[in-house]
Design a protein around this motif. Structure first.
Motif, short mmCIF file in Angstrom:
data_model
loop_
_atom_site.label_atom_id
_atom_site.label_comp_id
_atom_site.label_asym_id
_atom_site.label_seq_id
_atom_site.Cartn_x
_atom_site.Cartn_y
_atom_site.Cartn_z
N HIS A 87 2.70 1.48 -3.57
CA HIS A 87 1.39 1.90 -4.49
C HIS A 87 1.20 3.43 -4.14
N GLU B 292 -7.37 -3.33 1.12
CA GLU B 292 -7.38 -3.71 -0.33
C GLU B 292 -6.41 -4.70 -0.69
N TRP C 197 -4.00 2.67 -3.15
CA TRP C 197 -5.05 1.49 -2.70
C TRP C 197 -4.72 1.35 -1.10
N THR D 46 -1.98 -4.29 -10.99
CA THR D 46 -0.91 -3.15 -10.75
C THR D 46 0.29 -3.62 -10.72
N ALA E 241 0.73 -1.30 -0.08
CA ALA E 241 -0.07 0.07 -0.01
C ALA E 241 0.92 1.32 0.03
N ARG F 213 -4.28 7.96 -6.96
CA ARG F 213 -5.16 7.34 -5.83
C ARG F 213 -4.47 5.97 -5.72
#
Length: 159
Positions: free
Chosen positions: A28, A40, A36, A79, A25, A34
């Motif tokens: 990312h 998630e 996650w 991703t 996270a 945006r």
């Protein structure tokens, strides 16, 4: 079966585990407007249909990751992100090589992905790996200024 792939800079690639969700996270969030949330990533990592791969050192410090979702004979790269300190050093390529090698041992015969049409380093990598553009999605990626970027939909057959 132990899965392990070599990567540059003293790193290796291995399957991600639920305990990696917070780091995924964070990376990312550093990579996309945006990001996650950790929850998630926990959900994805608990689902056997969405394997993730991490590039890390021997102490499991994560430099990047890739996450896919498989369905029947197709998969999608959901991703991929590399820590800013590791970009431009072949980590993304090592992650994609591991994903492709692992998928070759599965029933998956085609891999899809979306990429911002302005992300030229990623597009060049995907093209080198045999992906080609099959469609576009206008307004797919939100930008901080309120506009939206077009995504290229790319695919590669796996044999």
């Amino acid at each position: 079966m132990l899965k392990f792939w070599m990567a540059p800079g003293g790193l290796h690639v291995e399957p991600a585990e639920t305990r990696d969700a917070k780091d995924l996270a964070r990376i990312h969030g550093q990579s996309f407007y945006r990001g996650w949330p950790t929850g998630e990533f926990v959900s994805f990592l608990e689902d056997s249909a969405s394997p993730a791969y991490i590039a890390c050192d021997a102490r499991r410090r994560i430099a990047g990751f890739a996450l896919i979702r498989m369905a029947a004979d197709e998969a999608e790269l959901l991703t991929i992100a590399v820590d800013p300190r590791w970009r431009g050093r072949g980590v993304g390529r090592a992650l994609m090589d591991a994903v492709l090698a692992d998928l070759m041992l599965s029933p998956v015969r085609r891999l899809f992905l979306e990429v911002d049409e302005q992300n030229m380093p990623a597009i060049r990598l995907y093209e080198k790996l045999g992906f080609s553009t099959i469609a576009t999605r206008k307004g797919y990626y939100p930008r901080p200024d309120g506009s939206a970027a077009t995504a290229l939909v790319m695919a590669r057959d796996l044999g």
